[in-house]
Design an enzyme around this catalytic site. Sequence first.
Site, PDB file in Angstrom:
ATOM      1  N   THR A 287       1.190  -4.361   4.351  1.00 54.40           N
ATOM      2  CA  THR A 287       0.957  -4.689   5.755  1.00 54.40           C
ATOM      3  C   THR A 287       0.188  -5.989   5.974  1.00 54.40           C
ATOM      4  OG1 THR A 287      -1.057  -3.354   5.762  1.00 54.40           O
ATOM      5  CG2 THR A 287       0.992  -2.273   6.475  1.00 54.40           C
TER       6      THR A 287
ATOM      7  N   THR B   7       0.812  -1.219   0.000  1.00 53.53           N
ATOM      8  CA  THR B   7       0.000   0.000   0.000  1.00 53.53           C
ATOM      9  C   THR B   7       0.841   1.261   0.000  1.00 53.53           C
ATOM     10  OG1 THR B   7      -1.912  -1.048   1.064  1.00 53.53           O
ATOM     11  CG2 THR B   7      -1.629   1.318   1.431  1.00 53.53           C
TER      12      THR B   7
END
Lengths: 182, 182, 182, 182
Positions: free
Chosen positions: A95, A19
Amino acid sequence: MNASRATRFRLCLLATGGTIEKTYDAHEGRLVLGQPVIEHLVDGLTHPDIAIDIQRLMAVDSLDMQADERAAVVARIQAIEQAGTADAIVVTHGTDTLATTARAIAQQIPHPTCPIILTGAMRPYRVADSDATQNMAQAIMAARLVAPGVYGVLHGRVIAAERIEKDYERLTFIERDDVDRS
Amino acid sequence: MNASRATRFRLCLLATGGTIEKTYDAHEGRLVLGQPVIEHLVDGLTHPDIAIDIQRLMAVDSLDMQADERAAVVARIQAIEQAGTADAIVVTHGTDTLATTARAIAQQIPHPTCPIILTGAMRPYRVADSDATQNMAQAIMAARLVAPGVYGVLHGRVIAAERIEKDYERLTFIERDDVDRS
Amino acid sequence: MNASRATRFRLCLLATGGTIEKTYDAHEGRLVLGQPVIEHLVDGLTHPDIAIDIQRLMAVDSLDMQADERAAVVARIQAIEQAGTADAIVVTHGTDTLATTARAIAQQIPHPTCPIILTGAMRPYRVADSDATQNMAQAIMAARLVAPGVYGVLHGRVIAAERIEKDYERLTFIERDDVDRS
Amino acid sequence: MNASRATRFRLCLLATGGTIEKTYDAHEGRLVLGQPVIEHLVDGLTHPDIAIDIQRLMAVDSLDMQADERAAVVARIQAIEQAGTADAIVVTHGTDTLATTARAIAQQIPHPTCPIILTGAMRPYRVADSDATQNMAQAIMAARLVAPGVYGVLHGRVIAAERIEKDYERLTFIERDDVDRS
């Protein structure tokens, strides 16, 4: 008197995507991993006595990271760690499976000779209110201060590889108590 | 399983002013210390397990810091350190005399029971290409990792109070070799 | 069917300095006119059918603009207007004496054949909460829409040269009623 | 002498959604229309003599805009135009069907008594390198300058409703030659 350190701290930064590196593609109308971002993030930071060597491994969303890709990440870290060319290694990673990769590294390199730090971001660097700059800055700071080992660094926390868990509700990393759960 | 820490890390953040907090005053046509900035900087960071208590002491350019003002900073730090109400203390300060204040603290508190970190910025937080976010993030990270003592943190470096020196040419902090020079 | 205009709108952008272009000099610890900024501002805008020719005349705070410098600005505008090489001219200028320059242009060129727009900013482009982008964007839009003449454009207002007045209290431009007051 | 205008220019701003208002949802890991953005965009602009009345109609991606939703937009504009409560109307809209809505308005209101401007953005306001601020600023400037009618404003161009066409390759609006093609 001032004596500047002859040798700078050698940091190897491995970029894998996630991300943190997503950017808006106006043709597709969505965020994609289309162009390198970590280089710009690092460029915006000031580290006069750190020699940062950025190596781009891949650019994948960690939910999509395949076993062979994860193995490639681990292999590269092992190679750098064994060559002794870095005083610390920082890995930028999505993540969602950062904990998985951290544990794989810890398993493969049970006694690292330098700190190995994994970090990422909950909001892309190129989007408003991103945590990317904070996490990168803190990962680099931690890389200079912690004992050799494998850690995740996010939102001001340093967590050992075996204990990292993503908190999907509060969108951060937390430390689990139960060490043996892989 | 996940076990969240019952107690959060207690960070006391003392704001004294400095370049980091300067903002543009369109009436005067220049940068001034006219409104608090540290609160906004911290607001933009994510620290779910740190309880940050911001105390505003003053808002001065450190070149103008008077002896009694510096003494007030040291006195406040001493009070907090002795009360044991903080796990670490971070002080935002102008960079010109940050070293002077750091040494004064180290002298007054030779054996601190917690880390005491001084930081600031070469470029105001509210100006383009500022190092404020990086320095604040790294100061907070260092506050969690270093041994009790007095340090300056800037641009990814942690320097003991007695060794801090501002490099006016490269606009950063460096570590001097000669410890005895105050 | 789509037919793209063969000729793009030709905009000549003259940069003279002013608050809009001030940047922070960390050595001097203040805002200065040290590097060109207008080019970056324009780069950040999207104008696919406007050919923008940026000409840098000088980089002065308009309070310090000398008579010969102001004359040079007027002379350059006159040359461009007479050559007919621009469909419109936009001038970036300090706000303190923008009205003076506007009136000098109107006097020298009583019947311009294209719009001549002066703009600037109350807050530098490279400082938080700047009005620079808005003013530049609106000056360019006005340059395409207004009748030939000399105007100041700021904060969404288009004001004829003879009527421009800087409101030092509200930090904007206003239109005075009394036309004959130069 | 300075005489401030007793009456401010009355601008009615209708928000319907579109890319301009998309924000990153860290839970979903993508951009969504989840919170109002136009209010913040306008807040960041300076328009001391414009009274901006923001009316939120809906928050849809214009590709998903249903016939009844489009009719609601047209109906609201018609009501405002007929009431004479606005000197101009600006509508923020997704770029994919902005032309469709523009033509529907032009059909329903063949002789508007004020300018009606549609705008949007190719990149969300809350994403890096957005064209949102430029388009909003220019739409407001155009609203003050153009003759009554229905227009699309994007990237420094003002295009009559019947002629607007989205250029998917260059990601901008262009003016088509063939008026009768709806």
